[in-house]
Write a protein that holds these residues in place. Structure first.
Motif, PDB file in Angstrom:
ATOM      1  N   LYS A  10      72.666  45.166  40.412  1.00  0.00           N
ATOM      2  CA  LYS A  10      73.714  43.943  40.066  1.00  0.00           C
ATOM      3  C   LYS A  10      74.664  44.014  41.021  1.00  0.00           C
ATOM      4  CE  LYS A  10      76.254  42.218  36.371  1.00  0.00           C
ATOM      5  NZ  LYS A  10      76.896  42.538  34.863  1.00  0.00           N
ATOM      6  N   ARG A  11      75.002  42.840  41.826  1.00  0.00           N
ATOM      7  CA  ARG A  11      76.173  42.643  42.776  1.00  0.00           C
ATOM      8  C   ARG A  11      76.754  41.175  42.681  1.00  0.00           C
ATOM      9  NH1 ARG A  11      74.556  44.541  48.400  1.00  0.00           N
ATOM     10  NH2 ARG A  11      74.764  46.643  47.295  1.00  0.00           N
ATOM     11  N   GLY A  64      80.573  33.259  44.082  1.00  0.00           N
ATOM     12  CA  GLY A  64      79.468  32.470  44.228  1.00  0.00           C
ATOM     13  C   GLY A  64      78.155  32.994  43.424  1.00  0.00           C
ATOM     14  N   HIS A  65      77.124  32.804  43.946  1.00  0.00           N
ATOM     15  CA  HIS A  65      75.831  33.382  43.167  1.00  0.00           C
ATOM     16  C   HIS A  65      75.797  34.864  43.516  1.00  0.00           C
ATOM     17  CE1 HIS A  65      74.048  29.699  41.907  1.00  0.00           C
ATOM     18  NE2 HIS A  65      73.894  29.174  43.169  1.00  0.00           N
ATOM     19  N   GLY A  66      75.450  35.740  42.551  1.00  0.00           N
ATOM     20  CA  GLY A  66      75.365  37.299  42.725  1.00  0.00           C
ATOM     21  C   GLY A  66      74.035  37.552  42.953  1.00  0.00           C
ATOM     22  N   GLN A  67      73.742  38.820  42.594  1.00  0.00           N
ATOM     23  CA  GLN A  67      72.399  39.258  42.992  1.00  0.00           C
ATOM     24  C   GLN A  67      71.954  40.180  41.487  1.00  0.00           C
ATOM     25  OE1 GLN A  67      71.114  40.973  46.669  1.00  0.00           O
ATOM     26  NE2 GLN A  67      72.812  40.543  47.473  1.00  0.00           N
ATOM     27  N   SER A 119      68.980  33.597  35.316  1.00  0.00           N
ATOM     28  CA  SER A 119      68.346  32.316  35.732  1.00  0.00           C
ATOM     29  C   SER A 119      69.031  31.890  36.996  1.00  0.00           C
ATOM     30  CB  SER A 119      68.586  31.112  34.800  1.00  0.00           C
ATOM     31  OG  SER A 119      70.022  31.019  34.342  1.00  0.00           O
ATOM     32  N   VAL A 120      70.293  32.427  37.381  1.00  0.00           N
ATOM     33  CA  VAL A 120      71.090  31.912  38.488  1.00  0.00           C
ATOM     34  C   VAL A 120      70.890  33.065  39.680  1.00  0.00           C
ATOM     35  CG1 VAL A 120      73.107  31.209  39.536  1.00  0.00           C
ATOM     36  CG2 VAL A 120      72.408  30.231  37.196  1.00  0.00           C
ATOM     37  N   ALA A 152      66.483  40.401  45.417  1.00  0.00           N
ATOM     38  CA  ALA A 152      67.282  41.425  44.404  1.00  0.00           C
ATOM     39  C   ALA A 152      65.817  42.080  43.682  1.00  0.00           C
ATOM     40  CB  ALA A 152      67.841  40.503  43.276  1.00  0.00           C
ATOM     41  N   PHE A 153      64.843  41.507  43.462  1.00  0.00           N
ATOM     42  CA  PHE A 153      63.728  42.311  42.794  1.00  0.00           C
ATOM     43  C   PHE A 153      63.201  43.339  43.778  1.00  0.00           C
ATOM     44  CE2 PHE A 153      64.021  39.347  39.034  1.00  0.00           C
ATOM     45  CZ  PHE A 153      63.956  40.318  38.143  1.00  0.00           C
TER      46      PHE A 153
END
Length: 693
Positions: free
Chosen positions: A488-489, A493-496, A563-564, A570-571
């Protein structure tokens, strides 16, 4: 001599066709000295050179002068009594055997040079075997008779033990008392029954046969005739009826049996002082078949225009030269062979070449700038080949080193230079190791590679660094585990975000890697499961011990996503993280490569081979007689790859230089204890520490 040339004519040799003889034998047997003496006796050179100052025709290359030994085939053309000859001086080092084999396949006859030492007779076994396997006529020249400490009968018995063809003594030595005991001062020819005394630098003097020689001469002559009679019924009838065969018939039978590789004539001499050299030349002249017999032996149609390439040179100024034997038709500048234009035809003269307008059947020439031609090619005007010809596979490498250019800017040129070296010598190989990412140069031994390094530096301006290659150790796990990892980061804006649950367990040795998708209910969307597998695979490239992990299964059975913020990256990242966290918990263990090895040597050395193998952590599986090798045995064993690096060097030192082995990867085996700890600690010290995921 009573017209022995008729026998050669009856054996199908076209009168006047140039012939070719290859000089072969163990290191220090005196081949290069004999070559020098042959060229001097035929007037090709005005004086003989010597090894100390590097003035011999065959050792003109810098690598040869530095080592005072032949390092490649040297060709020199000459004439004797109006007939054209080309002599090929072949290296004696067992590490340069590929050069010798290639030359022998293009020669009409081999002159096997041996020292008069009983305990060195075994060194000729591989040479005799190759000659007989390819039905190459050969004459044995026992050199250095001036320092012989054994009787000829003892030497013949020892040499006969390593030859499948009967050795036929052509001469008996004349011994006289000297300051250092009995000295060989001449010989008696067993066919003409004439005695000759050596005359250094000149033809031997015809002398009266010593009376004390008569019984020994008669005994040896009868044995010669009996051996020849085994291959001719008429001669057998003459001997049984106590008739004396005409000398012409004996000469003809010698020529016929030699051409068919049924016998091995044995001549004596001392090349250093030119003793017996002119008698050898006469035997070659009268008894050796011509290029038509060679073409038939190679399966080449006698009506085809064919040229056989048996050596390739890359010279700084002349470019690529293809040393070839013409077995049909003629070759001239501008001719097209196999679709390649001949830029020039050159006649070899030992340390150089002379340009000639054309060459005829039987001649050995260098063809200029035929870039697509390679050693072993049969060149024809049609380009379709000729007959059933097939060039044997080159020797497999036995010793390798990891190499780097001293100047990193030279790395671009290195591959091209190595390709040229391997084209000159097919028993050299270079590869990029997929596991260790090292550039490896492999050959037949330390000397072989040292010569290659000298050529890279001297000819291509590429000084090299070299080292022992790394071993492609692997690691695996002994037990399984489950791991939950979250990535988790948030960076504006959009994270991971990615969250997974995986299970890891060991697989059977040699299975590799397996990935199982056990996700239910969409806990991890389909589009991200491939990323999890990719990340798991990447993590296996470096396990907790520092090596590639093998024989492991991974199952993804649960997880979460956003979802975002969730993405492929990330995976993939969380999968690497999960593997790095889980593998240390799975009792990792080191695996070392184990090779199946077959060691070949004369049976009298089998006990030494056993000790060698077991001393290198090898496991002996079996030993048995070597097929088609009289008196040899093969020891089958499993040996760790880390113990194979210099095994060929020790094996040769234990077996008069003739022991050999073949190996192939067999399996990976667990390694533990102090040796494993040492391997792991060295690996950890050599690799940069892994950063945070």
């Amino acid at each position: 001599m009573a017209n022995p040339a008729n026998g050669a004519q009856q054996n199908g040799r076209v009168s006047g066709a140039p012939r070719c003889a290859a000089l072969v034998g163990p290191y220090l047997s005196g081949k290069t000295t004999l070559m020098e003496s042959l060229l001097y006796a035929t007037g090709a050179i005005p004086r003989k050179g010597n090894a100390k100052d590097g003035s011999m025709v065959s050792d003109s290359a810098p690598e040869a002068k530095a080592r005072r030994m032949s390092v490649e085939v040297t060709a020199a053309a000459t004439e004797y009594l109006g007939e054209k000859w080309c002599f090929l001086d072949c290296p004696g080092s067992v590490e340069l055997a590929q050069e010798t084999r290639n030359a022998l396949l293009a020669a009409d006859v081999a002159i096997v040079v041996a020292e008069p030492l009983v305990d060195k007779a075994l060194m000729l076994a591989p040479i005799f075997k190759f000659l007989d396997d390819h039905q190459i006529p050969h004459i044995l020249f026992i050199n250095k008779m001036d320092v012989a400490s054994h009787r000829v009968r003892e030497m013949l018995d020892a040499l006969q033990a390593v030859s499948s063809r009967p050795l036929v003594l052509r001469q008996v030595p004349i011994r006289e008392s000297g300051k250092q005991g009995d000295e060989v001062t001449g010989y008696v020819d067993l066919v003409s029954e004439r005695a000759y005394k050596y005359h250094p630098g000149q033809e031997s003097d015809l002398v009266k046969m010593p009376e004390e020689m008569l019984p020994r001469e008669q005994e040896a002559r009868n044995k010669l005739l009996e051996t020849l009679a085994d291959f001719d019924d008429h001669l057998m009838e003459e001997i049984l009826s106590d008739a004396i065969p005409p000398k012409e018939e004996v000469y003809q039978q010698l020529a016929k049996d030699l051409a068919a590789d049924l016998i091995v004539p044995v001549l004596l001499g001392e090349a250093e002082r030119d003793g017996g050299v002119r008698r050898l030349l006469k035997a070659l002249r009268h008894e050796v078949p011509g290029p038509e017999a060679l073409a038939a032996r190679l399966g080449i149609s006698p009506h085809d225009a064919a040229t056989l390439v048996f050596k390739t040179y890359h010279q700084p100024h002349a470019g690529k030269l293809s040393l070839a034997r013409i077995l049909g038709g003629r070759v001239q500048e501008g001719a097209v062979l196999n679709g390649i234009r001949v830029a020039g035809v050159l006649k070899p003269k030992g340390n150089g070449f002379d340009k000639v307008p054309q060459a005829e059947i039987g001649e050995v020439v260098a063809l200029a700038r035929m870039e697509e031609a390679k050693t072993g090619d049969l060149l024809t005007a049609s380009g379709r080949g000729a007959g059933d010809f097939a060039w044997p596979k080159p020797l497999e490498p036995l010793f390798s080193l990891a190499i780097d250019a001293e100047n990193r800017a030279d790395e671009v040129k290195l591959t091209a230079a190595l390709a040229k070296l391997c084209e000159e010598d097919p028993s050299l190989r270079f590869t990029n190791d997929a596991d260790t990412h090292e550039l490896l140069l492999a050959g037949q031994g330390e000397i072989h590679l040292a010569i290659a390094f000298d050529r890279l530096k001297g000819r291509f301006g590429l000084p090299m660094k070299h080292r022992r290659p790394q071993i492609a150790y692997k690691e695996t796990i002994r037990q399984g585990t489950k791991q939950h990892s979250r990535f988790k980061r948030q960076s504006g804006g959009h994270g991971q975000f990615a969250d997974i649950h995986i299970e890891i367990w060991p697989l059977a040795r040699g299975t590799g890697f397996e990935f199982h998708d056990r996700v239910v209910g969409g806990a991890v969307p389909r589009q991200f499961i491939g990323s999890v597998e990719e990340g798991a695979r990447e993590a296996l490239q470096r396990g907790p011990l520092g090596f590639t992990v093998v024989d492991v299964a991974v199952a993804l059975f649960d997880g979460q996503y956003h979802s975002v913020d969730s993405s492929d990256m990330a995976f993939k990242t969380v999968a690497r993280q999960a593997m790095q966290e889980a593998l240390p918990q799975c009792n990792p263990v080191l695996l070392e490569p184990i090779f199946a090895v077959e060691v070949s040597a004369p049976a009298e050395f089998t006990a030494r081979v056993h000790n060698l193998v077991t001393g290198r952590r090898g496991q002996i599986l079996n030993f048995q007689a070597k097929e088609d090798w009289s008196g040899w045995e093969v020891v089958e064993a499993l040996v760790p790859q880390s113990e194979l690096h210099d095994m060929i060097i020790e094996l040769r030192s234990l077996t008069l230089g003739i022991g050999n082995f073949a190996c192939r990867f067999d399996h990976l085996q667990e390694l533990s204890g102090r040796l494993a700890d040492k391997v792991v600690s060295e690996r950890q010290a050599a690799m940069p520490q892994r950063g945070a995921a």
